[in-house]
Design a protein around this motif. Structure first.
Motif, mmCIF file in Angstrom:
data_model
loop_
_atom_site.group_PDB
_atom_site.id
_atom_site.type_symbol
_atom_site.label_atom_id
_atom_site.label_comp_id
_atom_site.label_asym_id
_atom_site.label_seq_id
_atom_site.Cartn_x
_atom_site.Cartn_y
_atom_site.Cartn_z
ATOM 1 N N GLY A 34 0.817 -1.211 0.000
ATOM 2 C CA GLY A 34 0.000 0.000 0.000
ATOM 3 C C GLY A 34 0.848 1.257 0.000
ATOM 4 O O GLY A 34 0.594 2.203 -0.768
ATOM 5 N N HIS A 35 1.868 1.279 0.843
ATOM 6 C CA HIS A 35 2.757 2.447 0.878
ATOM 7 C C HIS A 35 3.501 2.609 -0.443
ATOM 8 O O HIS A 35 3.665 3.730 -0.946
ATOM 9 N N TRP A 36 3.974 1.511 -1.003
ATOM 10 C CA TRP A 36 4.723 1.600 -2.255
ATOM 11 C C TRP A 36 3.855 2.069 -3.413
ATOM 12 O O TRP A 36 4.350 2.668 -4.361
ATOM 13 N N LEU A 37 2.555 1.807 -3.337
ATOM 14 C CA LEU A 37 1.667 2.192 -4.426
ATOM 15 C C LEU A 37 1.159 3.627 -4.316
ATOM 16 O O LEU A 37 0.939 4.282 -5.342
ATOM 17 N N VAL A 38 0.956 4.132 -3.093
ATOM 18 C CA VAL A 38 0.316 5.446 -2.962
ATOM 19 C C VAL A 38 1.261 6.537 -2.449
ATOM 20 O O VAL A 38 0.854 7.694 -2.340
ATOM 21 N N THR A 39 2.505 6.178 -2.128
ATOM 22 C CA THR A 39 3.468 7.196 -1.700
ATOM 23 C C THR A 39 4.258 7.678 -2.896
ATOM 24 O O THR A 39 5.007 6.902 -3.517
ATOM 25 N N ALA A 40 4.101 8.929 -3.236
ATOM 26 C CA ALA A 40 4.818 9.509 -4.372
ATOM 27 C C ALA A 40 5.733 10.618 -3.873
ATOM 28 O O ALA A 40 5.334 11.441 -3.035
ATOM 29 N N LEU A 41 6.957 10.629 -4.376
ATOM 30 C CA LEU A 41 7.910 11.698 -4.086
ATOM 31 C C LEU A 41 8.193 12.425 -5.399
ATOM 32 O O LEU A 41 8.876 11.896 -6.274
ATOM 33 N N VAL A 42 7.652 13.609 -5.525
ATOM 34 C CA VAL A 42 7.726 14.352 -6.781
ATOM 35 C C VAL A 42 8.946 15.265 -6.773
ATOM 36 O O VAL A 42 9.155 16.024 -5.806
ATOM 37 N N ASP A 44 10.705 18.435 -7.851
ATOM 38 C CA ASP A 44 10.368 19.783 -8.311
ATOM 39 C C ASP A 44 11.653 20.598 -8.281
ATOM 40 O O ASP A 44 12.046 21.105 -7.230
ATOM 41 N N GLY A 45 12.303 20.695 -9.414
ATOM 42 C CA GLY A 45 13.624 21.301 -9.435
ATOM 43 C C GLY A 45 14.605 20.336 -8.784
ATOM 44 O O GLY A 45 14.731 19.187 -9.170
ATOM 45 N N GLY A 46 15.273 20.768 -7.759
ATOM 46 C CA GLY A 46 16.190 19.895 -7.033
ATOM 47 C C GLY A 46 15.610 19.381 -5.738
ATOM 48 O O GLY A 46 16.326 18.762 -4.944
ATOM 49 N N ALA A 47 14.320 19.621 -5.488
ATOM 50 C CA ALA A 47 13.699 19.232 -4.225
ATOM 51 C C ALA A 47 12.693 18.112 -4.440
ATOM 52 O O ALA A 47 12.212 17.867 -5.551
ATOM 53 N N LEU A 48 12.365 17.426 -3.361
ATOM 54 C CA LEU A 48 11.359 16.375 -3.364
ATOM 55 C C LEU A 48 10.242 16.747 -2.409
ATOM 56 O O LEU A 48 10.491 17.235 -1.311
ATOM 57 N N HIS A 49 9.003 16.538 -2.838
ATOM 58 C CA HIS A 49 7.888 16.733 -1.920
ATOM 59 C C HIS A 49 6.915 15.566 -2.071
ATOM 60 O O HIS A 49 6.820 14.936 -3.133
ATOM 61 N N ALA A 50 6.199 15.269 -0.984
ATOM 62 C CA ALA A 50 5.312 14.113 -0.949
ATOM 63 C C ALA A 50 4.007 14.403 -1.673
ATOM 64 O O ALA A 50 3.480 15.515 -1.633
ATOM 65 N N SER A 51 3.506 13.387 -2.345
ATOM 66 C CA SER A 51 2.210 13.469 -3.006
ATOM 67 C C SER A 51 1.587 12.081 -2.991
ATOM 68 O O SER A 51 2.137 11.140 -2.407
ATOM 69 N N SER A 52 0.428 11.950 -3.640
ATOM 70 C CA SER A 52 -0.270 10.669 -3.685
ATOM 71 C C SER A 52 -1.146 10.622 -4.927
ATOM 72 O O SER A 52 -1.784 11.631 -5.274
ATOM 73 N N PRO A 53 -1.210 9.475 -5.594
ATOM 74 C CA PRO A 53 -2.105 9.375 -6.751
ATOM 75 C C PRO A 53 -3.579 9.479 -6.362
ATOM 76 O O PRO A 53 -4.427 9.730 -7.222
ATOM 77 N N LEU A 54 -3.887 9.287 -5.080
ATOM 78 C CA LEU A 54 -5.272 9.384 -4.633
ATOM 79 C C LEU A 54 -5.774 10.822 -4.610
ATOM 80 O O LEU A 54 -6.982 11.055 -4.537
ATOM 81 N N GLN A 55 -4.856 11.769 -4.688
ATOM 82 C CA GLN A 55 -5.257 13.184 -4.678
ATOM 83 C C GLN A 55 -5.846 13.610 -6.026
ATOM 84 O O GLN A 55 -6.992 14.083 -6.081
ATOM 85 N N PRO A 56 -5.142 13.425 -7.146
ATOM 86 C CA PRO A 56 -5.739 13.814 -8.441
ATOM 87 C C PRO A 56 -6.666 12.744 -9.020
ATOM 88 O O PRO A 56 -7.444 13.029 -9.930
ATOM 89 N N MET A 57 -6.566 11.508 -8.517
ATOM 90 C CA MET A 57 -7.380 10.415 -9.042
ATOM 91 C C MET A 57 -8.130 9.731 -7.901
ATOM 92 O O MET A 57 -7.805 8.600 -7.517
ATOM 93 N N PRO A 58 -9.107 10.404 -7.308
ATOM 94 C CA PRO A 58 -9.797 9.835 -6.146
ATOM 95 C C PRO A 58 -10.517 8.528 -6.453
ATOM 96 O O PRO A 58 -10.838 7.776 -5.525
#
Length: 393
Positions: A34-42, A44-58
């Motif tokens: 579950g963590h491997w599927l829904v934890t996204a590290l995007v 952005d430039g040289g930085a990483l921030h957390a996201s999730s596919p469940l946000q844009p694709m509920p």
């Protein structure tokens, strides 16, 4: 591999309830996937921030239904802890000694993961990495620790909650949510549910030990009642459909647990209890049983290091560019396909972590040349001694 599985099969006592071990293994692996599927590290430039596919694709919320398995883990945990405590009392073992033995296995591997990330965070800071990236990596890697604190507290409370009816903590969750969402009480009141919500499946495990959930009817009642209640809460009371936290969401079912998360856990526990006989039959196969026994032996290592495997893979491949499914925003279905392709890489990274740190979970000094099958057989013998004491009591 087959020979090792056969040796583990031969060393397993006849009366061992393998379904309990299978449920624990499935719960741990569910959390990992579950963590491997829904934890996204995007990136952005040289930085990483957390996201999730469940946000844009509920509409992907059913993924969380399949892999949010903490309630099953607590069901098994409550069952095993109350059974173990009964055995300790029968032998005259003091509560403090019993608790120390259970928590030492739980927290020994924690020191290793905390030490590594302390060193890693310091090195990243000194190398000039952005503070937001460091915070994202460390927070994600150490996120499993909160559950260990909750599980340790529940374990310590076992003598007090061993005979507690699960309806009592369920009623607390119901009233807390009524106050929060219906009567305008402060949202901070929801943190009461951090204890009450997870206490529900834990006390269900204690009820299992007492023999109150042995019938198919009881399991079906939990499954049907939990499913109907969760569906009603999502459809009529507008609870989120996702059973895990989603970045940016106004309400989370998970942090802290809501009534919908708890009723969903009831359904999961009912399904788990229904699957016991089928799991027992499946576990008669030596290879399947060997895999389950192995996961149980190193459950804490797998649980603690699976996020590190994801973080390490993401950070190590960042110089190669923004790789799809790893560094790119999870805003389209193709991302999910790419993420599925990365799962074997995460598994390989977790294997490396296991190789380096699994000895912290083993009891006693590390013995050179000891094969995994020997360790598993010894572990089964220790566990069966405790279970046998309960049966004799």
């Amino acid at each position: 591999m087959r020979q090792g599985a056969d040796r583990i099969e031969a060393a397993t006592p006849v009366g061992r309830d393998r379904a309990v071990d299978a449920l624990r293994a499935l719960a741990i692996l569910g959390v990992v996937l579950g963590h491997w599927l829904v934890t996204a590290l995007v990136a952005d430039g040289g930085a990483l921030h957390a996201s999730s596919p469940l946000q844009p694709m509920p509409w992907l919320a059913p993924i969380s239904w399949a892999f949010q398995t903490l309630a099953v883990f607590l069901l098994v945990g409550g069952h095993v802890a109350t059974r173990s405590y009964a055995a300790a009392r029968a032998k005259g073992t003091p509560y403090r000694q019993w608790l120390s033995a259970r928590l030492s296995r739980l927290f020994k591997p924690v020191a290793a993961v905390v030490a590594l990330w302390t060193v890693a965070a310091t090195a990243l800071f000194l190398s000039g990495a952005e503070f937001g990236t460091i915070r994202t990596l460390v927070k994600s890697a150490l996120s499993p620790l909160w559950f260990l604190v909750v599980f340790a507290a529940l374990t310590a409370a076992t003598p007090l909650v061993a005979r507690l009816n699960p309806l009592w903590p369920l009623a607390v969750v119901l009233h807390v949510d009524l106050l929060r969402f219906g009567l305008g009480a402060p949202q901070s009141l929801g943190w009461v549910n951090l204890a009450a919500g997870w206490l529900v499946p834990y006390t269900l495990g204690a009820a299992w030990t007492r023999g109150e959930l042995g019938s198919r009817r009881a399991a079906l009642t939990l499954l049907a009642g939990g499913t109907a209640a969760t569906a009603a809460l999502v459809a009529l009371a507008h609870y989120p459909a996702s059973m895990v936290g989603v970045p940016g969401a106004a309400i989370s079912n998970f942090n802290p647990p809501t009534l919908a998360a708890v009723t969903f856990g009831l359904a999961q526990c009912g399904l788990a209890l229904l699957l016991r006989d089928r799991l027992r039959r499946t576990m008669r196969r030596p290879l399947a049983w060997a895999a389950v026994a192995f996961v149980n032996l190193f459950a804490m290592t797998i649980f603690l290091w699976h996020q590190t495997a994801l973080m390490a893979t993401t950070a190590a491949t960042l110089p190669a560019g923004h790789l799809p499914g790893l560094h790119t925003p999870p805003d389209h279905l193709a991302w999910v396909g790419f993420r599925l392709a990365w799962l074997p890489v995460f598994a390989l990274a977790l294997t490396v972590c296991w190789t380096a740190f699994h000895s912290y979970e083993r009891r006693g000094p590390r013995r050179t040349g000891t094969r995994p099958s020997q360790v598993v057989r010894a572990h089964l013998g220790r566990r069966e001694t405790s279970a046998g004491a309960v049966r004799r009591a």
